[in-house]
Each structure stands twice: as C-alpha cells, then as structure tokens.
Design an enzyme around this catalytic site. Sequence first.
Site, PDB file in Angstrom:
ATOM      1  N   THR A  31       0.870  -1.172   0.000  1.00 57.02           N
ATOM      2  CA  THR A  31       0.000   0.000   0.000  1.00 57.02           C
ATOM      3  C   THR A  31       0.907   1.221   0.000  1.00 57.02           C
ATOM      4  O   THR A  31       1.590   1.498   0.986  1.00 57.02           O
ATOM      5  CB  THR A  31      -0.919   0.016   1.232  1.00 57.02           C
ATOM      6  OG1 THR A  31      -1.784  -1.126   1.184  1.00 57.02           O
ATOM      7  CG2 THR A  31      -1.773   1.277   1.257  1.00 57.02           C
TER       8      THR A  31
ATOM      9  N   LYS B  56      -7.777   1.460  -2.796  1.00 51.09           N
ATOM     10  CA  LYS B  56      -7.408   1.095  -1.427  1.00 51.09           C
ATOM     11  C   LYS B  56      -7.475   2.299  -0.494  1.00 51.09           C
ATOM     12  O   LYS B  56      -8.045   2.224   0.604  1.00 51.09           O
ATOM     13  CB  LYS B  56      -6.000   0.491  -1.421  1.00 51.09           C
ATOM     14  CG  LYS B  56      -5.389   0.223  -0.045  1.00 51.09           C
ATOM     15  CD  LYS B  56      -6.090  -0.933   0.675  1.00 51.09           C
ATOM     16  CE  LYS B  56      -5.531  -1.188   2.071  1.00 51.09           C
ATOM     17  NZ  LYS B  56      -4.236  -1.864   2.063  1.00 51.09           N
TER      18      LYS B  56
END
Length: 291
Positions: free
Chosen positions: A87, A162
């Site tokens: 991420t 995300k």
Amino acid sequence: MKIGFIGLGNMGGPMAANLAKAGHQVTGFDMAEVEIDGVSMAASGAEAATGADVVITMLPNGQILRAVADQIIPAMTAGATLVDCSTVDVDSARAVAEQTASSDLLFVDAPVSGGIGGAAGGTLTFMAGGSDDAFAKANPLFDVMGQKAVHCGAAGAGQSAKICNNMILGVTMAATCEAFALADKLGLDRQKMFDVVSTSSGYSWTMNAYCPAPGVGPQSPADNDYKPGFAAELMLKDLRLSQQAAESADADTPMGELAQALYAQFVENEDGLGMDFSALLPRFENRGRRS
C-alpha cells in the site's frame, strides 16, 4: 510459474508460502533473515527477480518501492510482470508503472485487504490497477493468495481504490467510537446501542463486523485488549496516503483530514502505537468534551 517474491514480512511471508504450496517455484528475498516453507531464498532482490515470470513485492512505502524497482527491473526478463501488493502513494505506483513499460515489462499495483489472517488463509481481496494483459497474467496468482480480485482500471487505480476505502474506514471507525462513548455518557446500554444501530441507518462494517466495544457484536480486537488486527499506525499511514492523494488531485476531503489528525494525535502523542485502530473507543471514554 517461476515467481520472485520480495518482502517476506507478516503479510508477504504467508502469501509466498501459499504460492509455493500451490506448486509455483518461488524465490524470495527480504532484508531480514527469514525462512518460509517452500520458498528458496536469494541473496538480493535482483537475484530473486532474475528469470521470474512474475515478481511480487510487498513493501512498507512508496520510497522503498521505487528503490527496489530500480534494483529489480534491470534484472527482469522482457515480458515478465511486476505485481506490487504494497500500500503506497498513487504517484509512486504510477512512476513504477512507467518504469516497467519502458523496460518492456508489465505492471500491476494490487494492494490488499484482509490483514495477516487473510494472508495466511489465502482469503485476501486484491484491488488491481494495470492493463488487461497485466491483470490476466497476475490473476491466477490472486486466486491462490486471495478470494477476490477486482480490476479497478489503469496503473494506480488499485492504490486509489485502497486509500479511498481506508479513508472511509478510518472516518467510520472514529464516528463509531465517538457514538459509543456518547451513548455511555447518556446512560444507554452498549448492547442496546448495538442492537439498534446494527439494524438501522447507522449500520456499517465498523459496527456490525468489527465492533469497537468489548463483548458486543462478533468477536473483534476489542475482545482481546485491542491487540491489533489492523494497527492504529497502519490506519494513520493510509489516511496520510489519502490526504497526499487528495492534495495531488485537488480534492476536498475534510473528514479524511480530520481523521488523519485524530489518528496522528492518538498514535504519536497518546497511547495508540501498537494498539488496534478501534482502540479510539477507550480514548473517547476517558475524555470530556473540552479535554
């Protein structure tokens, strides 16, 4: 497939083990000395990437991703695919995508949801960005490591999905914890509060599946002294990524900005470091309106 896997920590290690268990030839590399069942260890990231059909990275941040990309892309075979499951910021994902394209490689940014348990159990959700060809190359591996993969669009779209999702999560958890603390001060029983909200317009994942109140709703980290399922500092990281993206895109995200400030206060100036992100509830319990 022949797979290079770089970053074998709490998430990457189980993911690599599941790929090896499924019969893929996995060569791994991590800065720490680790042993993963079925995974052969290389002496460097470049060595792990050499000759691989797919190289998967699971790294802490965009700066490290860029540095690792600089090392491994020259070692990768033309036509191979780099799949980044970290991420990171959208700009870093897009920069690495451009770098791979100029080296005749495919690229997918595919951050995950599901935590350590999902990594171990092979039940992760992948949010993927990249070309149709790149996604098609990576998708069989997503099927091994997870239960769902959504192709969100071009490179960077996975990271975008995300951080938007986790901005909602951070804001919603803060509101859920605030509401329980208010209910306490109004004399409302927590179970009654849950019974109403979980079947009413306040329904949310943070209430119904991950309730921050101990002994209420399904089992959650609140029932284990707030030991992290998803650590508060990781939520802070994702909220900061959301605000970095908002700044870059000139998007007005006041609730995301407030949630970032709240988690920064909790993690950096209070006792939130190492606690689950739902541990905002005891924080609010112990505070008055002006404290």
